[in-house]
Design an enzyme around this catalytic site. Structure first.
Site, PDB file in Angstrom:
ATOM      1  N   GLY A  71       0.814  -1.212   0.000  1.00 14.33           N
ATOM      2  CA  GLY A  71       0.000   0.000   0.000  1.00 14.33           C
ATOM      3  C   GLY A  71       0.847   1.262   0.000  1.00 14.33           C
ATOM      4  O   GLY A  71       0.524   2.247  -0.674  1.00 14.33           O
ATOM      5  N   THR A  72       1.932   1.237   0.746  1.00 16.16           N
ATOM      6  CA  THR A  72       2.797   2.412   0.842  1.00 16.16           C
ATOM      7  C   THR A  72       3.374   2.772  -0.527  1.00 16.16           C
ATOM      8  O   THR A  72       3.357   3.940  -0.925  1.00 16.16           O
ATOM      9  CB  THR A  72       3.940   2.138   1.847  1.00 16.16           C
ATOM     10  OG1 THR A  72       3.353   1.856   3.122  1.00 16.16           O
ATOM     11  CG2 THR A  72       4.887   3.322   1.958  1.00 16.16           C
ATOM     12  N   ASN A 151      -8.089   4.251   8.358  1.00 14.35           N
ATOM     13  CA  ASN A 151      -7.561   3.093   9.073  1.00 14.35           C
ATOM     14  C   ASN A 151      -7.630   3.211  10.592  1.00 14.35           C
ATOM     15  O   ASN A 151      -7.523   2.221  11.285  1.00 14.35           O
ATOM     16  CB  ASN A 151      -6.104   2.829   8.644  1.00 14.35           C
ATOM     17  CG  ASN A 151      -5.266   4.081   8.702  1.00 14.35           C
ATOM     18  OD1 ASN A 151      -5.557   5.070   8.018  1.00 14.35           O
ATOM     19  ND2 ASN A 151      -4.242   4.079   9.520  1.00 14.35           N
ATOM     20  N   GLN A 179      -7.770   0.057   3.258  1.00  9.38           N
ATOM     21  CA  GLN A 179      -8.676  -0.470   4.297  1.00  9.38           C
ATOM     22  C   GLN A 179     -10.055  -0.778   3.740  1.00  9.38           C
ATOM     23  O   GLN A 179     -10.758  -1.639   4.259  1.00  9.38           O
ATOM     24  CB  GLN A 179      -8.832   0.528   5.454  1.00  9.38           C
ATOM     25  CG  GLN A 179      -7.634   0.652   6.364  1.00  9.38           C
ATOM     26  CD  GLN A 179      -7.337  -0.605   7.179  1.00  9.38           C
ATOM     27  OE1 GLN A 179      -8.208  -1.433   7.439  1.00  9.38           O
ATOM     28  NE2 GLN A 179      -6.089  -0.758   7.560  1.00  9.38           N
ATOM     29  N   SER A 199      -3.646  -3.104  -0.886  1.00 11.68           N
ATOM     30  CA  SER A 199      -2.572  -3.873  -0.246  1.00 11.68           C
ATOM     31  C   SER A 199      -3.105  -5.245   0.139  1.00 11.68           C
ATOM     32  O   SER A 199      -4.237  -5.368   0.625  1.00 11.68           O
ATOM     33  CB  SER A 199      -2.087  -3.127   1.000  1.00 11.68           C
ATOM     34  OG  SER A 199      -1.144  -3.907   1.690  1.00 11.68           O
ATOM     35  N   HIS A 201      -1.982  -7.514   2.480  1.00 19.76           N
ATOM     36  CA  HIS A 201      -1.963  -8.033   3.859  1.00 19.76           C
ATOM     37  C   HIS A 201      -3.071  -7.481   4.753  1.00 19.76           C
ATOM     38  O   HIS A 201      -3.219  -7.893   5.890  1.00 19.76           O
ATOM     39  CB  HIS A 201      -0.581  -7.858   4.505  1.00 19.76           C
ATOM     40  CG  HIS A 201      -0.252  -6.481   4.980  1.00 19.76           C
ATOM     41  ND1 HIS A 201      -0.296  -6.132   6.313  1.00 19.76           N
ATOM     42  CD2 HIS A 201       0.151  -5.372   4.315  1.00 19.76           C
ATOM     43  CE1 HIS A 201       0.077  -4.864   6.443  1.00 19.76           C
ATOM     44  NE2 HIS A 201       0.348  -4.384   5.242  1.00 19.76           N
ATOM     45  N   THR A 237      11.763  -7.530 -11.035  1.00 22.18           N
ATOM     46  CA  THR A 237      11.207  -8.871 -11.222  1.00 22.18           C
ATOM     47  C   THR A 237       9.978  -9.049 -10.331  1.00 22.18           C
ATOM     48  O   THR A 237       9.993  -8.681  -9.163  1.00 22.18           O
ATOM     49  CB  THR A 237      12.273  -9.932 -10.887  1.00 22.18           C
ATOM     50  OG1 THR A 237      13.392  -9.703 -11.739  1.00 22.18           O
ATOM     51  CG2 THR A 237      11.744 -11.340 -11.102  1.00 22.18           C
ATOM     52  N   CYS A 327       3.151   6.061  20.591  1.00 22.64           N
ATOM     53  CA  CYS A 327       4.048   6.498  21.668  1.00 22.64           C
ATOM     54  C   CYS A 327       5.458   6.581  21.134  1.00 22.64           C
ATOM     55  O   CYS A 327       5.986   5.620  20.613  1.00 22.64           O
ATOM     56  CB  CYS A 327       4.034   5.496  22.800  1.00 22.64           C
ATOM     57  SG  CYS A 327       2.650   5.713  23.883  1.00 22.64           S
TER      58      CYS A 327
HETATM   59  C1  LIG Z   1      -1.827  -0.369   5.903  1.00 25.97           C
HETATM   60  C2  LIG Z   1      -2.185   0.832   5.134  1.00 25.97           C
HETATM   61  C3  LIG Z   1      -1.312   1.377   4.174  1.00 25.97           C
HETATM   62  C4  LIG Z   1       0.074   0.816   3.943  1.00 25.97           C
HETATM   63  O1  LIG Z   1       0.028  -0.421   3.307  1.00 25.97           O
HETATM   64  P1  LIG Z   1       1.308  -1.397   3.405  1.00 25.97           P
HETATM   65  O2  LIG Z   1       0.964  -2.518   2.493  1.00 25.97           O
HETATM   66  O3  LIG Z   1       1.400  -1.807   4.839  1.00 25.97           O
HETATM   67  O4  LIG Z   1       2.479  -0.606   2.962  1.00 25.97           O
HETATM   68  C5  LIG Z   1      -1.724   2.485   3.475  1.00 25.97           C
HETATM   69  N1  LIG Z   1      -2.931   3.030   3.687  1.00 25.97           N
HETATM   70  C6  LIG Z   1      -3.791   2.543   4.583  1.00 25.97           C
HETATM   71  C7  LIG Z   1      -5.126   3.185   4.738  1.00 25.97           C
HETATM   72  C8  LIG Z   1      -3.452   1.437   5.346  1.00 25.97           C
HETATM   73  O5  LIG Z   1      -4.311   0.972   6.255  1.00 25.97           O
END
Ligand SMILES: *Cc1c(COP(=O)(O)O)cnc(C)c1O
Length: 381
Positions: A71-72, A151, A179, A199, A201, A237, A327
């Site tokens: 996602g990042t 999120n 999300q 994303s 995961h 790749t 924190c």
């Molecule tokens: C987790 C998340 C990301 C980042 O995704 P990754 O796959 O962990 O890099 C970006 N945006 C939102 C809203 C997320 O919840």
């Protein structure tokens, strides 16, 4: 005592069918998808099979999906990619103050490179106002990036209305749907959106693989330079097993969407009901708008008890949740999302995010509510 995982917004367990799919790929296929021999072609078939499957489930053309490392990267690709491609038209970007750091910090990096960014405020529900958005648009605005579902608190944004406004003004629109995927129905072509981040995961797929939907014809400069993979939009790749697992995860998340969201709604409601019964309704404040939000997220506060203290007490009971605030070196840094929602300070300082998912049961929810009631009784004595 078995542990209870209520942090699915951070990451989710890999679905057994996804793991099986990945194992099949890792043990059965090798080679580089760009190679011309049979091994390469077999690898390429895995990539295009997953891409076709995802495109069908997400309502887009396979060529409109670019695989990334998560996602990042998808968020960064959208922001930097559009900023670079459109810089002759202008250097102004509009986003919201409650975005994920993958968007916010990318915007800050763009500001250092001479771009201007407007961070829209949100209401106490965490929602962006269309009037504020309209007022922020300038002749040099090239991109609007506003997340689909938040999120930390789960708030859904008026994506259709935002997209229509962007379209009307000839401005590209990106939404971080990381999300939202699996929480609401998403059809890329039916939404007025040009770029959308995903994303794996967060939907019971593997970590380290994501995708960016790029509407046909959208100008985008690549982040990574190298090979010609992903139609020259993302060199490197391909992550074969990750891509195969992602395809399976999207299939599972979208095919059973109704079932999944209904059960998540029920879990969230059951949790609130049980906590009310065990601890009393005045023991907590709900920060998530229960209407128009992602069903798997529940952000609440226990005023008077810091997030850190509550999380530690929950962890001792083997319950995993998250705080709305991070924190850093002993000093409590308040969440930028809750801050933007302008919630009272004691509510911000005591916020906890519970996020539900695959495998959570009503019994776990009841146990958690009971444990919280006990913790509250002890700490508030
Ligand atoms: C987790 C998340 C990301 C980042 O995704 P990754 O796959 O962990 O890099 C970006 N945006 C939102 C809203 C997320 O919840």
């Amino acid at each position: 005592m078995t542990s209870i995982y209520l942090d699915h917004a951070a990451s989710t367990p890999v679905h057994p069918e996804v793991a099986q799919e990945m194992l099949n790929v890792m043990t059965g296929t090798y080679g580089n998808a760009s190679s011309v021999h049979g091994f390469g072609r077999a690898a390429k078939r895995i990539v295009s099979g997953a891409r076709d499957l995802m495109a069908a489930k997400l309502g887009c053309h396979p060529n409109e999906l670019v695989f990334t490392a998560g996602g990042t990267e998808s968020d960064n690709m959208a922001l930097f990619g559009v900023a670079e491609a459109m810089k002759e038209k202008g250097r102004h970007i509009i986003t919201s103050s409650i975005e994920h750091h993958a968007v916010l910090h990318a915007c800050e990096a763009l500001e250092k490179r001479g771009y201007e960014v407007t961070y829209l405020p949100v209401d106490p529900q965490g929602r962006v106002g269309l009037d504020e958005l309209r007022a922020a648009i300038r002749p040099d605005t090239i991109l609007i990036s506003i997340m689909f579902g938040n999120n930390e608190v789960g708030t859904l944004q008026p994506i259709r209305e935002i997209g229509e406004l962007a379209q009307e003004q000839g401005i590209l629109f990106h939404t971080d749907a990381v999300q939202a995927l699996g929480g609401v129905a998403i059809n890329c072509h039916e939404l007025p959106v040009d770029l959308m981040s995903f994303s794996a995961h967060k939907i019971n797929g593997p970590q380290g693989i994501g995708a960016l939907y790029v509407r046909q014809g959208t100008r985008l400069e690549p982040l990574l330079h190298g090979g010609l993979q992903e139609r020259k939009r993302r060199a490197g790749t391909e992550n074969l097993a990750g891509i195969a697992g992602f395809g399976k995860a999207v299939e599972l998340a979208t095919d059973k969407l109704e079932e999944r969201t209904t059960s998540l709604h029920q879990l969230r409601a059951a949790f609130i009901a049980e906590l009310t019964e065990q601890a009393g309704r005045d023991a907590f404040v709900i920060n998530t708008p229960l209407e128009q939000s992602l069903p798997h997220i529940l952000n609440m506060s226990f005023p008077g008890i810091t997030s850190e203290t509550m999380l530690m007490n929950l962890d001792m009971q083997q319950i995993a949740a998250a705080s709305g605030s991070a924190c850093t070196s002993g000093s409590l840094e308040l969440s930028h999302v809750l801050q933007a929602m302008n919630l009272p300070e004691n509510v911000q300082q005591s916020a906890i995010r519970f996020s539900f998912g695959l495998g959570n049961t009503t019994e776990e929810i009841e146990q958690t509510a009971q444990k919280i009631a006990t913790i509250l009784k002890r700490l508030r004595k």
